[in-house]
Design a protein around this motif. Structure first.
Motif, PDB file in Angstrom:
ATOM      1  N   ILE A 343      -2.021  46.612 -45.010  1.00  0.00           N
ATOM      2  CA  ILE A 343      -1.694  47.302 -46.269  1.00  0.00           C
ATOM      3  C   ILE A 343      -1.186  46.297 -47.292  1.00  0.00           C
ATOM      4  CG2 ILE A 343      -0.201  49.032 -47.347  1.00  0.00           C
ATOM      5  CD1 ILE A 343      -0.174  50.496 -44.628  1.00  0.00           C
ATOM      6  N   ILE A 344      -0.244  45.430 -46.866  1.00  0.00           N
ATOM      7  CA  ILE A 344       0.285  44.400 -47.768  1.00  0.00           C
ATOM      8  C   ILE A 344      -0.824  43.440 -48.189  1.00  0.00           C
ATOM      9  CG2 ILE A 344       1.879  42.449 -47.966  1.00  0.00           C
ATOM     10  CD1 ILE A 344       3.758  43.915 -46.040  1.00  0.00           C
ATOM     11  N   ALA A 345      -1.645  43.016 -47.216  1.00  0.00           N
ATOM     12  CA  ALA A 345      -2.737  42.079 -47.515  1.00  0.00           C
ATOM     13  C   ALA A 345      -3.726  42.680 -48.504  1.00  0.00           C
ATOM     14  CB  ALA A 345      -3.458  41.694 -46.225  1.00  0.00           C
ATOM     15  N   GLY A 346      -4.061  43.949 -48.329  1.00  0.00           N
ATOM     16  CA  GLY A 346      -4.985  44.623 -49.245  1.00  0.00           C
ATOM     17  C   GLY A 346      -4.444  44.661 -50.656  1.00  0.00           C
ATOM     18  N   LYS A 347      -3.149  44.947 -50.792  1.00  0.00           N
ATOM     19  CA  LYS A 347      -2.530  45.001 -52.116  1.00  0.00           C
ATOM     20  C   LYS A 347      -2.461  43.612 -52.759  1.00  0.00           C
ATOM     21  CE  LYS A 347       0.181  49.226 -51.497  1.00  0.00           C
ATOM     22  NZ  LYS A 347      -0.579  49.960 -52.520  1.00  0.00           N
ATOM     23  N   LEU A 348      -2.119  42.602 -51.950  1.00  0.00           N
ATOM     24  CA  LEU A 348      -2.056  41.229 -52.469  1.00  0.00           C
ATOM     25  C   LEU A 348      -3.433  40.746 -52.920  1.00  0.00           C
ATOM     26  CD1 LEU A 348       0.340  39.524 -49.876  1.00  0.00           C
ATOM     27  CD2 LEU A 348       0.807  39.889 -52.304  1.00  0.00           C
ATOM     28  N   ALA A 349      -4.455  41.002 -52.085  1.00  0.00           N
ATOM     29  CA  ALA A 349      -5.817  40.571 -52.414  1.00  0.00           C
ATOM     30  C   ALA A 349      -6.325  41.272 -53.672  1.00  0.00           C
ATOM     31  CB  ALA A 349      -6.755  40.845 -51.245  1.00  0.00           C
ATOM     32  N   THR A 350      -5.981  42.550 -53.834  1.00  0.00           N
ATOM     33  CA  THR A 350      -6.399  43.305 -55.020  1.00  0.00           C
ATOM     34  C   THR A 350      -5.678  42.782 -56.263  1.00  0.00           C
ATOM     35  OG1 THR A 350      -6.806  45.285 -53.686  1.00  0.00           O
ATOM     36  CG2 THR A 350      -6.541  45.609 -56.056  1.00  0.00           C
TER      37      THR A 350
END
Length: 391
Positions: A343-350
């Motif tokens: 979840i954190i990785a998805g938000k950071l990548a976005t």
């Protein structure tokens, strides 16, 4: 090892191939094709991964309460796991995918904990503990198989065909396990004589919490590695091969790390595995080339299964009468980290428009876990020595 023991070990390997290598990790090589065909964002891909890990957490906790008919429970969950893989290729709705990934995670957590505790105890009873590392090679075998087969199935049947094809393969493996485990009896539930062990004491809290942070950090690479390489135009054709490299690294890693742990201090070997994993996570940032990403894949495969085996084996040595509780507790903390990571990785990548920020976060988290591990070991040892000297 005689033929009967070999059949039991191979049966356990097949369970981990289905539940972990295919059921849990096959989403990683399929995700780029799903995103391309269905227009899924990185953030939604992260939620699909996290739904599985929420289920894994539930399954790991649940497994700690199953003390009777473990063999029957394993087979029932294996078939539900296969159906959840098949369902991913049949339905076409994001919320149903979330539900199926949740169910897959629950069955995966149950299968991993029950298979690990049953087999480790079985091998210990038969003086075959040196073979315990080979059981975990099933994770790498499943990862390598999915990495090899996903591009082939996708080419002819689209991403839905990936899930359907892998579910058929999983069916064959579960049926084979029924044959191999036909004569395996459920473990007897016996009261342990002698003083009971206090479980949450000494080094155990430190290694468990560090293991939770390890779960948070490693799963970012475990979820997005193939998609990350797929996003690099010059390396796109190598994306699926990277997952095969992960599997190749993972297959022999468990027995190799187990041998090293038997020869040297466990904490040194465990710390070495953490360090190698940190290097692997940062490699694609430092060297965004074919050598960098494949080196990252190899180091990831070598270390992530190794850390699971080393941590589980080490804690079982500390608490030999608490096998199921040790595996269940460790797996639960690991699963909590895995839920949060994607979840954190998805938000950071976005937010930052690329995966580098997610990799930096992952590497930093595992570095913190390593520091926690080493400090906890030192602190608990000093405290133990102080208590001993005053006794």
């Amino acid at each position: 090892m005689n033929r009967h023991h070999a059949r039991i070990v191979v049966g356990a390997i097949l369970f981990l191939v289905v539940a972990m290598g295919i059921g849990r990790f096959s989403l990683t090589p399929i995700l780029p094709f799903m995103r391309e065909a269905e227009g899924l964002s990185v953030e939604k891909g992260g939620w699909l991964a996290s739904a599985n890990y929420i289920g894994y957490f539930i399954g790991a906790l649940w497994a700690g309460f199953i003390v009777r008919n473990q063999k029957k429970g394993l087979h029932i969950n294996a078939w539900i796991c296969v159906l959840s893989i098949l369902g991913m290729g049949i339905v076409n709705n994001f919320y149903l995918w979330l539900f199926l990934r949740l169910i897959n995670g629950i069955t995966g957590g149950l299968i991993f904990v029950l298979t690990s505790s049953m087999l480790l105890d079985y091998l210990a009873r038969n003086s075959l503990s040196k073979w315990s590392g080979y059981v975990f090679s099933g994770i790498g075998i499943g990862i390598a198989l999915s990495g090899i087969l996903v591009p082939y199935f996708q080419k002819y049947f689209s991403w839905q065909g990936d899930f359907i094809g892998l579910s058929i393969l999983s069916t064959v493996f579960v049926l084979t396990n029924h044959f191999l485990w036909k004569k395996l009896e459920n473990p007897s539930i016996e009261k342990i004589k002698g003083p009971s062990q206090k479980f949450w004491t000494g080094f155990m809290p430190w290694i468990t919490i560090a293991y939770g942070f390890e779960g948070l950090g490693y799963i970012i690479t475990g979820t997005f590695l193939v998609d990350m390489i797929h996003e690099m135009p010059s390396l796109q054709n190598y994306a699926s091969y990277s997952w095969v490299i992960v599997g190749i690294g993972a297959i022999p890693s468990a027995p190799i790390w187990s041998i090293l742990m038997a020869k040297y201090k466990p904490i040194i070997i465990l710390a070495s595995a953490y360090i190698l994993q940190i290097i692997g996570i940062f490699l694609p940032i430092l060297s965004p080339t074919i050598f960098g990403v494949m080196g990252s894949a190899l180091l990831f495969g070598i270390t992530f299964v190794g850390i699971v085996v080393l941590t589980t084996s080490y804690c079982r040595e500390l608490y030999p009468t608490k096998s199921a509780s040790v595996v269940s507790t460790l797996t639960s903390y690991y699963a909590i980290g895995q839920i949060i990571g994607p979840i954190i990785a998805g938000k950071l990548a976005t937010y930052f428009g690329g995966y580098n920020s997610a990799l930096i976060f992952a590497g930093s988290v595992i570095t913190f876990a390593l520091c926690l591990l080493l400090f906890g070991r030192r602190y608990s040892q000093v405290k133990l020595n102080a208590n001993t000297s005053t006794a």
